[in-house]
Design a protein around this motif. Structure first.
Motif, short mmCIF file in Angstrom:
data_model
loop_
_atom_site.label_atom_id
_atom_site.label_comp_id
_atom_site.label_asym_id
_atom_site.label_seq_id
_atom_site.Cartn_x
_atom_site.Cartn_y
_atom_site.Cartn_z
N UNK A 115 -58.86 -63.24 44.56
CA UNK A 115 -58.13 -62.38 43.65
C UNK A 115 -57.66 -61.09 44.29
N UNK A 116 -57.24 -60.15 43.46
CA UNK A 116 -56.64 -58.90 43.93
C UNK A 116 -57.65 -58.05 44.70
N UNK A 117 -57.32 -57.76 45.94
CA UNK A 117 -58.06 -56.80 46.76
C UNK A 117 -57.05 -55.97 47.53
N UNK A 118 -57.51 -54.87 48.11
CA UNK A 118 -56.61 -54.03 48.89
C UNK A 118 -57.17 -53.66 50.26
N UNK A 248 -47.93 -49.80 24.96
CA UNK A 248 -48.08 -48.36 24.80
C UNK A 248 -49.02 -47.81 25.87
N UNK A 249 -50.09 -48.57 26.16
CA UNK A 249 -51.05 -48.13 27.16
C UNK A 249 -51.54 -49.34 27.94
N UNK A 250 -50.94 -49.59 29.08
CA UNK A 250 -51.41 -50.68 29.94
C UNK A 250 -52.68 -50.24 30.66
N UNK A 251 -53.68 -51.10 30.70
CA UNK A 251 -55.02 -50.69 31.11
C UNK A 251 -55.12 -50.21 32.56
N UNK A 252 -54.36 -50.85 33.47
CA UNK A 252 -54.53 -50.52 34.89
C UNK A 252 -53.17 -50.45 35.58
N UNK A 253 -52.50 -49.30 35.55
CA UNK A 253 -51.18 -49.16 36.19
C UNK A 253 -51.19 -49.45 37.68
N UNK A 254 -52.35 -49.42 38.32
CA UNK A 254 -52.42 -49.69 39.76
C UNK A 254 -51.89 -51.08 40.10
N UNK A 255 -52.02 -52.04 39.18
CA UNK A 255 -51.48 -53.38 39.43
C UNK A 255 -49.96 -53.33 39.56
N UNK A 256 -49.33 -52.53 38.71
CA UNK A 256 -47.87 -52.38 38.77
C UNK A 256 -47.47 -51.71 40.08
N UNK A 288 -51.77 -48.63 50.11
CA UNK A 288 -51.79 -50.08 50.30
C UNK A 288 -51.67 -50.48 51.77
N UNK A 289 -52.25 -49.68 52.65
CA UNK A 289 -52.19 -49.98 54.09
C UNK A 289 -53.39 -50.79 54.57
N UNK A 290 -54.26 -51.20 53.65
CA UNK A 290 -55.42 -52.01 54.02
C UNK A 290 -56.68 -51.23 54.25
N UNK A 291 -56.63 -49.91 54.15
CA UNK A 291 -57.80 -49.08 54.43
C UNK A 291 -58.56 -48.67 53.17
N UNK A 292 -57.96 -48.86 52.00
CA UNK A 292 -58.56 -48.40 50.75
C UNK A 292 -59.08 -49.58 49.93
N UNK A 293 -60.21 -49.35 49.28
CA UNK A 293 -60.72 -50.34 48.34
C UNK A 293 -59.91 -50.28 47.05
N UNK A 294 -60.05 -51.31 46.21
CA UNK A 294 -59.32 -51.32 44.96
C UNK A 294 -59.72 -50.13 44.08
N UNK A 353 -55.22 -57.22 31.44
CA UNK A 353 -54.62 -57.01 32.75
C UNK A 353 -53.59 -58.11 33.03
N UNK A 354 -54.05 -59.35 32.99
CA UNK A 354 -53.17 -60.52 33.10
C UNK A 354 -53.26 -61.24 31.76
N UNK A 355 -52.30 -61.04 30.92
CA UNK A 355 -52.38 -61.48 29.53
C UNK A 355 -52.52 -63.00 29.42
N UNK A 356 -53.28 -63.42 28.40
CA UNK A 356 -53.55 -64.84 28.20
C UNK A 356 -52.28 -65.64 27.94
N UNK A 357 -51.22 -64.97 27.51
CA UNK A 357 -49.95 -65.67 27.27
C UNK A 357 -49.44 -66.36 28.53
N UNK A 358 -49.89 -65.90 29.71
CA UNK A 358 -49.49 -66.57 30.96
C UNK A 358 -49.93 -68.02 30.96
N UNK A 359 -51.18 -68.26 30.61
CA UNK A 359 -51.70 -69.63 30.60
C UNK A 359 -51.09 -70.45 29.47
#
Length: 406
Positions: A115-118, A248-256, A288-294, A353-359
């Motif tokens: 999954x998502x890592x940085x 109105x309020x997305x939980x984690x803007x870092x994904x965007x 997002x250069x690979x040096x920072x944790x999520x 974060x990843x809405x169930x509507x995707x599935x």
């Protein structure tokens, strides 16, 4: 590629100089100095990370807080593997992954997409317990599965920027690791039932589904899939992006931020100042250069989209004036095909974060396209973080049903 004509002596001298330069930089990550053609899936280094008994694996699970009710039976050897794949333009790149091989007997093969890592070194090829997927890989290997956990470009041995959720950039590293692992097993007389399973959570679910699509369309006769369990992935990426901007309020803007920054690199948009407000636009390359944790990335960014994203960009996106972004989201949406391999989606109904509507949309699209074996388990009362253990348990249990005689 550059077409340069050298005389033989000049080329020989250049090769010698390149060898000397590489030899003097033993501590640096290897990157070819001269363009060379490599076989996809060509293993260039395979390093054992040790043997782990079933008790060792159970200890990893206990220390991680995981509570899986599966029988651990086998000792596992873990390998860190460097191999060649291609980027989305077809250029050779060096990547890595972890390979977990059961010692007494092998049941089947499984590839688990992370999954998502940085952070570049937060992958299973660095250490088996370094990632959730590494620990799960140890579990499935102790159950009898030859298990692959590819790092993807941008992690492990690769010093590229990770092309987050860009299907054409990531999927070759998954497919070529499968090819490499199959070749390794053949060369070392490791016998297993001819079955291959794919699974992964979040970005790993997205990558697993795209890998299935690519294998079915381009690798028939070379790679035969048995079943795929995508977990909580953004398969309908365009609809997900639309919905995020409507929230109105997305939980984690870092994904965007991660997605737009990665696509900015892949597509050479040079548009960070258009997407993000100051001072965040200038921060993106370092974040997002690979040096920072999520967690470090999340803590460096605001908690609301309105603080992060230019309102003009969102307005232009909805007016379809941002055609480059719109087209990129459409190109990486995975619904316009007919799967041939059985699929079982797992997704939490409270995933913010990843809405169930995707599935749900993926299920409806595939059945509408004529797929014959697609199902969805909606996990009730859990969000993107808390659904993980239930989804993984469900996926492994479903995969186990494909060989009840073993």
């Amino acid at each position: 590629m550059y077409n340069v004509n050298f005389k033989v002596k000049g080329l020989l001298l250049l090769l010698i100089m390149a060898f000397v330069i590489v030899s003097c930089k033993k501590d640096e990550t290897y990157e070819p100095l001269i363009p060379a053609d490599h076989e996809r899936g060509e293993i260039v280094e395979m390093k054992s990370m040790g043997l782990f008994t079933k008790d060792d694996v159970q200890q990893f699970l206990d220390e991680s807080g995981a509570d899986f009710e599966f029988c651990l039976n086998l000792t596992v050897e873990a390998f860190s593997v460097k191999y060649y794949t291609i980027d989305h333009k077809g250029n050779d790149i060096l990547v890595s992954g972890a390979l977990f091989v059961p010692q007494e007997r092998a049941l089947a093969m499984m590839s688990i997409q992370h999954g998502t890592i940085t952070k570049r070194d937060q992958v299973a090829s660095v250490s088996p317990e370094n990632s959730t997927e590494g620990i799960i890989g140890m579990l499935t290997a102790s159950m009898g599965y030859i298990t692959l956990v590819p790092d993807y470009p941008g992690f492990g041995a690769s010093n590229l920027s990770h092309p987050y959720l860009h299907a054409a950039s990531i999927v070759p590293s998954v497919i070529d690791f499968i090819i490499a692992a199959q070749a390794y097993c053949s060369e070392n007389d490791i016998m297993y039932k001819d079955q291959l399973f794919l699974t992964g959570y979040s970005e790993g679910g997205f990558v697993s589904l795209m890998a299935q699509k690519t294998i079915e369309e381009s690798y028939q006769g070379e790679i035969e899939l048995t079943a795929v369990a995508p977990l909580a992935g953004p398969y309908d990426l365009q609809n997900t992006f639309d919905k995020i901007f409507q929230e109105v309020s997305y939980s984690t803007p870092a994904y965007v931020a991660y997605l737009l920054s990665a696509y900015n690199d892949v597509y050479h948009w040079n548009s960070l100042d258009k997407f993000f407000k100051a001072p965040y636009a200038s921060m993106m390359p370092d974040l997002f250069d690979g040096s920072k944790s999520w967690s470090e990335v999340v803590n460096s960014l605001p908690t609301t989209l309105s603080e992060l994203i230019h309102p003009g960009f969102i307005a232009n996106y909805y007016d379809k004036k941002e055609s480059m972004v719109w087209d990129a989201m459409k190109d990486n949406t995975l619904l316009d095909w007919t799967p041939q391999t059985p699929i079982h989606f797992f997704h939490g109904d409270c995933d913010d974060v990843v809405f169930c509507i995707n599935a749900i949309n993926a299920l409806d699209a595939f059945l509408g396209n004529g797929a014959y074996d697609v199902q969805l388990t909606i996990l009730e009362g859990v969000d993107h973080e808390t659904a993980g253990p239930y989804a993984i348990t469900g996926a492994i249990g479903w995969i186990e049903d494909f060989h009840p005689d073993m």
